[in-house]
Design a protein around this motif. Structure first.
Motif, PDB file in Angstrom:
ATOM      1  N   LEU A  30      -7.194 -40.552 -45.611  1.00  0.00           N
ATOM      2  CA  LEU A  30      -6.526 -40.993 -44.393  1.00  0.00           C
ATOM      3  C   LEU A  30      -7.200 -40.281 -43.224  1.00  0.00           C
ATOM      4  O   LEU A  30      -7.522 -39.095 -43.327  1.00  0.00           O
ATOM      5  CB  LEU A  30      -5.039 -40.649 -44.449  1.00  0.00           C
ATOM      6  CG  LEU A  30      -4.291 -41.248 -45.639  1.00  0.00           C
ATOM      7  CD1 LEU A  30      -2.864 -40.715 -45.692  1.00  0.00           C
ATOM      8  CD2 LEU A  30      -4.302 -42.753 -45.586  1.00  0.00           C
ATOM      9  N   ILE A  31      -7.437 -41.012 -42.137  1.00  0.00           N
ATOM     10  CA  ILE A  31      -8.170 -40.431 -41.014  1.00  0.00           C
ATOM     11  C   ILE A  31      -7.466 -40.725 -39.693  1.00  0.00           C
ATOM     12  O   ILE A  31      -6.829 -41.768 -39.542  1.00  0.00           O
ATOM     13  CB  ILE A  31      -9.614 -40.974 -40.936  1.00  0.00           C
ATOM     14  CG1 ILE A  31      -9.624 -42.497 -40.837  1.00  0.00           C
ATOM     15  CG2 ILE A  31     -10.446 -40.478 -42.103  1.00  0.00           C
ATOM     16  CD1 ILE A  31     -10.951 -43.102 -40.475  1.00  0.00           C
ATOM     17  N   PRO A  32      -7.592 -39.824 -38.702  1.00  0.00           N
ATOM     18  CA  PRO A  32      -7.129 -40.135 -37.350  1.00  0.00           C
ATOM     19  C   PRO A  32      -8.114 -41.081 -36.657  1.00  0.00           C
ATOM     20  O   PRO A  32      -9.276 -41.197 -37.061  1.00  0.00           O
ATOM     21  CB  PRO A  32      -7.075 -38.779 -36.650  1.00  0.00           C
ATOM     22  CG  PRO A  32      -7.798 -37.818 -37.513  1.00  0.00           C
ATOM     23  CD  PRO A  32      -8.008 -38.442 -38.853  1.00  0.00           C
ATOM     24  N   LEU A  33      -7.663 -41.750 -35.623  1.00  0.00           N
ATOM     25  CA  LEU A  33      -8.487 -42.721 -34.915  1.00  0.00           C
ATOM     26  C   LEU A  33      -9.763 -42.087 -34.356  1.00  0.00           C
ATOM     27  O   LEU A  33     -10.822 -42.709 -34.367  1.00  0.00           O
ATOM     28  CB  LEU A  33      -7.685 -43.375 -33.788  1.00  0.00           C
ATOM     29  CG  LEU A  33      -8.378 -44.510 -33.035  1.00  0.00           C
ATOM     30  CD1 LEU A  33      -8.802 -45.613 -33.997  1.00  0.00           C
ATOM     31  CD2 LEU A  33      -7.482 -45.057 -31.953  1.00  0.00           C
ATOM     32  N   GLY A  34      -9.697 -40.850 -33.899  1.00  0.00           N
ATOM     33  CA  GLY A  34     -10.874 -40.175 -33.362  1.00  0.00           C
ATOM     34  C   GLY A  34     -11.979 -40.023 -34.391  1.00  0.00           C
ATOM     35  O   GLY A  34     -13.164 -40.069 -34.060  1.00  0.00           O
ATOM     36  N   VAL A  35     -11.620 -39.857 -35.643  1.00  0.00           N
ATOM     37  CA  VAL A  35     -12.615 -39.753 -36.716  1.00  0.00           C
ATOM     38  C   VAL A  35     -13.243 -41.120 -36.960  1.00  0.00           C
ATOM     39  O   VAL A  35     -14.451 -41.234 -37.157  1.00  0.00           O
ATOM     40  CB  VAL A  35     -11.971 -39.199 -38.007  1.00  0.00           C
ATOM     41  CG1 VAL A  35     -12.919 -39.306 -39.183  1.00  0.00           C
ATOM     42  CG2 VAL A  35     -11.534 -37.759 -37.798  1.00  0.00           C
ATOM     43  N   TYR A  36     -12.440 -42.179 -36.932  1.00  0.00           N
ATOM     44  CA  TYR A  36     -12.951 -43.536 -37.143  1.00  0.00           C
ATOM     45  C   TYR A  36     -14.079 -43.854 -36.168  1.00  0.00           C
ATOM     46  O   TYR A  36     -15.089 -44.429 -36.553  1.00  0.00           O
ATOM     47  CB  TYR A  36     -11.821 -44.552 -36.985  1.00  0.00           C
ATOM     48  CG  TYR A  36     -12.279 -45.984 -37.067  1.00  0.00           C
ATOM     49  CD1 TYR A  36     -12.445 -46.599 -38.298  1.00  0.00           C
ATOM     50  CD2 TYR A  36     -12.561 -46.712 -35.922  1.00  0.00           C
ATOM     51  CE1 TYR A  36     -12.892 -47.905 -38.390  1.00  0.00           C
ATOM     52  CE2 TYR A  36     -13.009 -48.019 -35.992  1.00  0.00           C
ATOM     53  CZ  TYR A  36     -13.158 -48.612 -37.231  1.00  0.00           C
ATOM     54  OH  TYR A  36     -13.610 -49.914 -37.305  1.00  0.00           O
ATOM     55  N   GLU A  37     -13.896 -43.476 -34.928  1.00  0.00           N
ATOM     56  CA  GLU A  37     -14.886 -43.787 -33.889  1.00  0.00           C
ATOM     57  C   GLU A  37     -16.225 -43.101 -34.137  1.00  0.00           C
ATOM     58  O   GLU A  37     -17.253 -43.584 -33.698  1.00  0.00           O
ATOM     59  CB  GLU A  37     -14.332 -43.391 -32.522  1.00  0.00           C
ATOM     60  CG  GLU A  37     -13.125 -44.213 -32.120  1.00  0.00           C
ATOM     61  CD  GLU A  37     -12.388 -43.675 -30.913  1.00  0.00           C
ATOM     62  OE1 GLU A  37     -12.669 -42.521 -30.509  1.00  0.00           O
ATOM     63  OE2 GLU A  37     -11.530 -44.391 -30.396  1.00  0.00           O
ATOM     64  N   GLY A  38     -16.233 -41.978 -34.838  1.00  0.00           N
ATOM     65  CA  GLY A  38     -17.469 -41.247 -35.087  1.00  0.00           C
ATOM     66  C   GLY A  38     -18.112 -41.525 -36.435  1.00  0.00           C
ATOM     67  O   GLY A  38     -19.127 -40.919 -36.774  1.00  0.00           O
ATOM     68  N   LEU A  39     -17.547 -42.445 -37.216  1.00  0.00           N
ATOM     69  CA  LEU A  39     -18.079 -42.726 -38.549  1.00  0.00           C
ATOM     70  C   LEU A  39     -19.335 -43.583 -38.494  1.00  0.00           C
ATOM     71  O   LEU A  39     -19.492 -44.412 -37.595  1.00  0.00           O
ATOM     72  CB  LEU A  39     -17.029 -43.461 -39.384  1.00  0.00           C
ATOM     73  CG  LEU A  39     -15.824 -42.657 -39.834  1.00  0.00           C
ATOM     74  CD1 LEU A  39     -14.804 -43.580 -40.488  1.00  0.00           C
ATOM     75  CD2 LEU A  39     -16.224 -41.557 -40.787  1.00  0.00           C
ATOM     76  N   PRO A  40     -20.220 -43.410 -39.489  1.00  0.00           N
ATOM     77  CA  PRO A  40     -21.387 -44.295 -39.584  1.00  0.00           C
ATOM     78  C   PRO A  40     -20.966 -45.677 -40.100  1.00  0.00           C
ATOM     79  O   PRO A  40     -19.799 -45.885 -40.431  1.00  0.00           O
ATOM     80  CB  PRO A  40     -22.283 -43.578 -40.593  1.00  0.00           C
ATOM     81  CG  PRO A  40     -21.331 -42.826 -41.455  1.00  0.00           C
ATOM     82  CD  PRO A  40     -20.201 -42.401 -40.538  1.00  0.00           C
ATOM     83  N   LYS A  41     -21.923 -46.580 -40.236  1.00  0.00           N
ATOM     84  CA  LYS A  41     -21.654 -47.911 -40.770  1.00  0.00           C
ATOM     85  C   LYS A  41     -21.395 -47.829 -42.270  1.00  0.00           C
ATOM     86  O   LYS A  41     -21.831 -46.886 -42.933  1.00  0.00           O
ATOM     87  CB  LYS A  41     -22.852 -48.830 -40.524  1.00  0.00           C
ATOM     88  CG  LYS A  41     -23.122 -49.093 -39.068  1.00  0.00           C
ATOM     89  CD  LYS A  41     -24.355 -49.958 -38.909  1.00  0.00           C
ATOM     90  CE  LYS A  41     -24.686 -50.129 -37.446  1.00  0.00           C
ATOM     91  NZ  LYS A  41     -25.915 -50.901 -37.236  1.00  0.00           N
ATOM     92  N   GLN A  42     -20.686 -48.844 -42.804  1.00  0.00           N
ATOM     93  CA  GLN A  42     -20.473 -48.914 -44.244  1.00  0.00           C
ATOM     94  C   GLN A  42     -21.818 -48.947 -44.958  1.00  0.00           C
ATOM     95  O   GLN A  42     -22.765 -49.572 -44.485  1.00  0.00           O
ATOM     96  CB  GLN A  42     -19.661 -50.162 -44.603  1.00  0.00           C
ATOM     97  CG  GLN A  42     -18.191 -49.996 -44.308  1.00  0.00           C
ATOM     98  CD  GLN A  42     -17.379 -51.195 -44.737  1.00  0.00           C
ATOM     99  OE1 GLN A  42     -16.592 -51.676 -43.972  1.00  0.00           O
ATOM    100  NE2 GLN A  42     -17.563 -51.664 -45.944  1.00  0.00           N
ATOM    101  N   GLY A  43     -21.895 -48.231 -46.071  1.00  0.00           N
ATOM    102  CA  GLY A  43     -23.126 -48.146 -46.847  1.00  0.00           C
ATOM    103  C   GLY A  43     -23.978 -46.944 -46.499  1.00  0.00           C
ATOM    104  O   GLY A  43     -24.922 -46.633 -47.222  1.00  0.00           O
TER     105      GLY A  43
END
Length: 70
Positions: A30-43
């Protein structure tokens, strides 16, 4: 304790991700929205610092971009 998860980002949603490790184990975090914004692309490769919450009704693993956020 699970302190950090590294592997391939296989699922990316606003509130959760799935990371497949080199050993073949997939973790849902589970992640906060701020972490989502900094994630790389799937794969792509990702590494998240984690915090495990254990309660009577279940376990929850939370993922964060930095140790400070954790």
């Amino acid at each position: 304790m699970i302190a950090q998860i590294s592997g391939t980002l296989v699922l990316k949603e606003l509130d959760r991700v799935e990371v497949l490790t080199a050993g073949g184990v997939g973790y849902e975090l589970l992640i906060p929205l701020g972490v989502y914004e900094g994630l790389p692309k799937q794969g792509e490769k990702v590494s998240l610092h984690t915090h495990l919450v254990v309660k009577e009704d279940g376990w929850q693993l939370f993922g964060f971009g930095t140790p400070y956020e954790r």
